[in-house]
Design an enzyme around this catalytic site. Structure first.
Site, PDB file in Angstrom:
ATOM      1  CB  SER A 150      -0.834  -0.103   1.160  1.00  0.00           C
ATOM      2  OG  SER A 150      -1.273   1.272   1.615  1.00  0.00           O
ATOM      3  CE1 TYR A 163      -2.984  -2.642   5.533  1.00  0.00           C
ATOM      4  CE2 TYR A 163      -2.419  -0.264   4.838  1.00  0.00           C
ATOM      5  CZ  TYR A 163      -3.035  -1.486   4.607  1.00  0.00           C
ATOM      6  OH  TYR A 163      -3.401  -1.782   3.110  1.00  0.00           O
TER       7      TYR A 163
END
Ligand SMILES: NC(=O)c1ccc[n+]([C@@H]2O[C@H](COP(=O)([O-])OP(=O)(O)OC[C@H]3O[C@@H](n4cnc5c(N)ncnc54)[C@H](O)[C@@H]3O)[C@@H](O)[C@H]2O)c1
Length: 276
Positions: A150, A163
């Protein structure tokens, strides 16, 4: 489904009970792969596998918590027992529940259990799946591993610190695998994804935040699960046979522009000029 570019290949997709993983499983099957649809949520995986079979493809659903080595080992064995080989591993699973997001915050407000959970699922899970898939790939002297990452993994942001760190680590995990097993035909690449809202994770995202993120994509719209799955299929297939240890960015230009772009655009529009 005919002889597509993944005909006869066997693919494992983790976290494939919905969202981007579900679409990846459907698209890989559409290209002729036999797909193991794996998820911690077996009912969801069964639904995706049933859709693939109904469409004429081959798929099995398997329950697997990627954070647990014994479950990953059992899942890999079940795939080989059913399909005889493993050619493709899409490490897609990540913990993105509302509860996790509410605890994975900025550093001073970080819930340590949420940090550990993110690392266990997003990072250790990907390593474990690779650990059990690679020996099967070595038998074939071929294989492609794709790890979903990401923009959070390459750029600082306000929240989702665990994350982000887990996604950054996946980039070097791919490079390590590429370095260690490349001469034996195993490739590994990270896929850096922009915002491609899928049904599960983004239904509850604040619309105002979504609008800011949309403005920072250079494409007319945010991504779709199909656009991401098409990129997974490319990395899984021989079309990408000279790409390894790399990060392919499928993010609608989110990470490619000057950080000031959106603000400057607004200033220029307000001033009615195109000169800074
Ligand atoms: N959708 C996006 O816009 C976007 C953007 C950037 C990166 N990504 C990445 O793409 C991947 C999929 O995202 P998504 O939006 O489809 O998320 P999602 O939450 O919709 O799907 C994640 C799936 O993983 C499963 N899962 C959770 N914990 C698991 C575990 N321990 N073991 C096995 N499965 C588990 C869930 O049940 C779910 O089916 C993630 O790796 C995410 O980081 C998505």
């Amino acid at each position: 489904m005919g002889e597509g570019k993944l005909h006869n290949r066997v693919a494992i997709v983790t976290g494939a009970g919905g969202g981007l993983g579900g679409e990846s499983a459907r698209v890989l099957a559409g290209h002729g792969a036999r797909v193991a649809v794996t998820d911690i949520n077996l009912a969801a995986a069964e639904q995706v596998a049933a859709e693939i079979v109904a469409a004429g493809g081959e798929a099995i659903a398997l329950c697997c918590d990627v954070a647990e080595e014994s479950q990953v080992s059992a899942m890999s064995e079940a795939v080989v027992a059913r399909f005889g080989r493993i050619d493709i591993l899409h490490n897609n699973a990540a913990i993105l529940t509302n509860e996790q997001r509410s605890k994975d915050l900025d550093v001073i407000n970080m819930d340590v259990e949420a940090w550990d959970r993110a690392m266990a699922v997003n990072l250790r899970g990907a390593m474990l799946c690779a650990k059990y898939a690679i020996p099967e790939m070595l038998k074939l002297q071929r294989g492609s591993i794709i790890c979903s990452t990401s923009g959070f993994g390459v750029q600082g942001d306000m929240t989702l610190t665990a994350y982000a760190a887990s996604k950054a680590a996946l980039i070097i995990l791919c490079k390590s695998i590429a370095a260690q097993y490349g001469k034996q035909g195993v490739r590994a690449n990270a896929l850096q994804i922009g915002l491609a809202p899928a049904e599960n994770a983004h239904g509850t995202m604040n619309p105002a935040v979504m609008a800011v993120i949309r403005d920072n994509h250079l494409t007319p719209e945010l991504g779709t699960p199909r656009q991401i799955a098409d990129t997974v299929a490319f990395l899984a297939s021989d079309e990408s046979s000279f790409i390894t240890g790399s990060t392919l960015v499928a993010d609608g230009g989110f990470s490619s522009h000057a950080p000031s772009l959106v603000g400057v655009k607004a200033l220029l529009a307000a001033a009615g000029t195109n000169k800074i």
